[in-house]
Design an enzyme around this catalytic site. Structure first.
Site, mmCIF file in Angstrom:
data_model
loop_
_atom_site.group_PDB
_atom_site.id
_atom_site.type_symbol
_atom_site.label_atom_id
_atom_site.label_comp_id
_atom_site.label_asym_id
_atom_site.label_seq_id
_atom_site.Cartn_x
_atom_site.Cartn_y
_atom_site.Cartn_z
ATOM 1 N N LYS A 110 18.460 21.383 21.406
ATOM 2 C CA LYS A 110 19.329 20.220 21.163
ATOM 3 C C LYS A 110 19.146 19.692 19.741
ATOM 4 O O LYS A 110 20.100 19.274 19.106
ATOM 5 C CB LYS A 110 19.045 19.112 22.188
ATOM 6 C CG LYS A 110 19.561 19.475 23.568
ATOM 7 C CD LYS A 110 19.721 18.277 24.463
ATOM 8 C CE LYS A 110 20.431 18.704 25.739
ATOM 9 N NZ LYS A 110 20.592 17.635 26.693
ATOM 10 N N LYS A 191 23.327 28.453 28.964
ATOM 11 C CA LYS A 191 23.575 27.879 30.293
ATOM 12 C C LYS A 191 24.838 27.017 30.261
ATOM 13 O O LYS A 191 25.220 26.496 29.209
ATOM 14 C CB LYS A 191 22.366 27.066 30.773
ATOM 15 C CG LYS A 191 22.141 25.787 30.038
ATOM 16 C CD LYS A 191 21.124 24.919 30.757
ATOM 17 C CE LYS A 191 21.184 23.523 30.165
ATOM 18 N NZ LYS A 191 21.041 22.453 31.085
ATOM 19 N N LYS A 194 26.965 20.220 30.298
ATOM 20 C CA LYS A 194 27.944 19.132 30.190
ATOM 21 C C LYS A 194 28.371 18.903 28.749
ATOM 22 O O LYS A 194 29.486 18.510 28.473
ATOM 23 C CB LYS A 194 27.317 17.793 30.628
ATOM 24 C CG LYS A 194 26.997 17.658 32.065
ATOM 25 C CD LYS A 194 26.442 16.240 32.292
ATOM 26 C CE LYS A 194 25.334 16.254 33.285
ATOM 27 N NZ LYS A 194 23.993 16.369 32.723
HETATM 28 N N1 AQP Z 1 23.662 25.611 34.024
HETATM 29 C C1 AQP Z 1 22.855 25.137 34.967
HETATM 30 N N2 AQP Z 1 22.509 25.908 36.016
HETATM 31 C C2 AQP Z 1 21.710 25.430 37.015
HETATM 32 N N3 AQP Z 1 21.233 24.164 37.020
HETATM 33 C C3 AQP Z 1 21.572 23.364 35.991
HETATM 34 N N4 AQP Z 1 21.277 22.083 35.699
HETATM 35 C C4 AQP Z 1 21.873 21.730 34.547
HETATM 36 N N5 AQP Z 1 22.556 22.759 34.044
HETATM 37 C C5 AQP Z 1 22.391 23.797 34.920
HETATM 38 C C6 AQP Z 1 20.466 21.235 36.543
HETATM 39 O O1 AQP Z 1 21.185 20.042 36.801
HETATM 40 C C7 AQP Z 1 20.263 18.967 36.886
HETATM 41 C C8 AQP Z 1 20.709 17.837 36.030
HETATM 42 O O2 AQP Z 1 20.648 18.194 34.694
HETATM 43 P P1 AQP Z 1 20.603 17.029 33.631
HETATM 44 O O3 AQP Z 1 21.826 16.248 33.683
HETATM 45 O O4 AQP Z 1 19.358 16.256 33.782
HETATM 46 O O5 AQP Z 1 20.472 17.705 32.243
HETATM 47 P P2 AQP Z 1 20.558 19.146 31.744
HETATM 48 O O6 AQP Z 1 19.617 20.023 32.498
HETATM 49 O O7 AQP Z 1 20.358 19.094 30.272
HETATM 50 O O8 AQP Z 1 22.044 19.496 32.153
HETATM 51 P P3 AQP Z 1 23.341 19.691 31.290
HETATM 52 O O9 AQP Z 1 24.469 19.755 32.233
HETATM 53 O O10 AQP Z 1 23.169 20.843 30.369
HETATM 54 O O11 AQP Z 1 23.500 18.372 30.473
HETATM 55 P P4 AQP Z 1 23.489 18.123 28.921
HETATM 56 O O12 AQP Z 1 24.513 19.033 28.363
HETATM 57 O O13 AQP Z 1 23.825 16.682 28.768
HETATM 58 O O14 AQP Z 1 22.101 18.449 28.447
HETATM 59 C C9 AQP Z 1 18.889 19.506 36.485
HETATM 60 O O15 AQP Z 1 18.154 19.751 37.666
HETATM 61 C C10 AQP Z 1 19.209 20.785 35.807
HETATM 62 O O16 AQP Z 1 18.164 21.724 35.933
#
Ligand code: AQP
Length: 328
Positions: A110, A191, A194
């Protein structure tokens, strides 16, 4: 068994969040005492529009309910409604080293994308450790991307116990075998996320059926035409197969057999329809919940009350153990 997990309201939830996290939350509520929070303080580690953040916080909470979390069985709350998260985050930050935080791959990914990086983004794993330890959780359902953060949480719990006396259980990660890492539809080496700038990279839980179909139609595939699960040589098709396996409750072996002699077009068509069918009931419930904002607010109020009582209990022990003078 006490379970804690959370999702950031940093954008619209996608299939990765559902298959990696949310679906597991629903399964766990019958087997454990569960607390599920919307981690808004984590979302603030990168810049957010205040109105959008408020909206997103309510949307994530409504998706918790729509996915099937029952507020009578699990506490659903907003992280910032329990101020002890921030307090324990600071205290654990004082136990955590610069080197440990610098090694976090999510931070490196990030931070690498940005010109300036907040202290909050760097300290994110200490706050995540606080989220978990505050409730003395024994298990944490997360996607595979959070494995390293959870390892740090375990180290911090053990370190705290060694320095200040037994206070926290060392929590275990609950990571699903399939779906733990749903990959981007546009780049199977990243991965699904969001915050990716390309909306075609993810299927959002509130996408319309036509949006779902369009995104899956333009999903990247691999060279050669055979459909098989081989993440090393065929990462894009393997990702599509994994999503289909979860959405249609079929095994990867069954799917592989089914698609012998069939092409990518057919796989994408089937996947799109399976995802549309998976999301349809969730979207219908979410629409009902959005029409009843008072109900959602009441659920969040009740969840925060329960969480706060548990958090206060832990913090009394933590403050004493660390040598903080009581106010009276
Ligand atoms: N691609 C993924 N596959 C499986 N699990 C996922 N998680 C996120 N992306 C995937 C799981 O969703 C939960 C919540 O995630 P988060 O919102 O705490 O943050 P993150 O892991 O950083 O998810 P994002 O969607 O990628 O958000 P941004 O882009 O804002 O950083 C966690 O349990 C995560 O493992």
């Amino acid at each position: 068994m006490r379970v804690l997990s959370g999702i950031q309201p940093s954008g619209h939830l996608h299939l990765g969040n559902y298959l990696g996290a949310l679906r597991q939350f629903v399964d766990l509520q019958d087997r454990a005492q569960c607390l599920f929070c919307v981690v808004d303080l984590h979302a603030l580690t990168v810049r957010q529009d205040p109105a959008a953040l408020r909206q997103s916080t309510l949307e994530v909470a409504s998706l918790y309910l729509a996915a099937g979390i029952d507020p009578q069985r699990a506490a659903i709350f907003v992280q910032s409604h329990v101020p002890e998260h921030a307090e324990l985050g600071w205290l654990l930050g004082c136990l955590c080293t610069f080197g440990e935080l610098q090694r976090m791959t999510q931070f490196k990914d990030k931070a690498g994308e940005r010109e300036s990086v907040s202290l909050g983004l760097f300290a994110y794993p200490a706050l995540m450790a606080a989220d978990i330890l505050l409730y003395r959780a024994s298990h944490v359902p997360v996607g595979d991307d959070q494995r390293q953060h959870l390892e740090l949480t375990r180290d911090l719990a053990a370190r705290f116990n060694a320095r200040h006396g037994e206070t926290f259980p060392v929590p275990a990660a609950l990571i699903g075998a399939v779906g733990a890492r749903v990959m981007s539809l546009q780049n199977p080496h990243e991965k699904m996320s969001k915050s990716s700038p390309d909306p075609r990279s993810r299927v959002e839980l509130l996408d319309t059926p036509d949006q779902v179909r369009a995104k899956i139609r333009v999903a990247v595939t691999d060279s050669e035409r055979e459909i098989r699960h081989d993440p090393e040589h065929k990462p894009a098709v393997s990702n599509l197969l994994e999503i289909l396996a979860l959405a249609s409750s079929q095994s990867l072996a069954e799917l592989q057999e089914h698609y012998v002699g069939l092409g990518y077009g057919r796989l994408k068509q089937d996947l799109a329809e399976a995802v549309v069918a998976l999301l349809e009931p969730l979207q219908a419930r979410q629409r009902e919940l959005s029409a009843a904002p008072d109900h959602l607010r009441a659920v969040l109020g009740q969840g925060a009350e329960l969480a706060h009582a548990l958090a206060e209990d832990t913090m009394r022990d933590v403050r004493t153990a660390m040598g903080l003078l009581t106010a009276r």
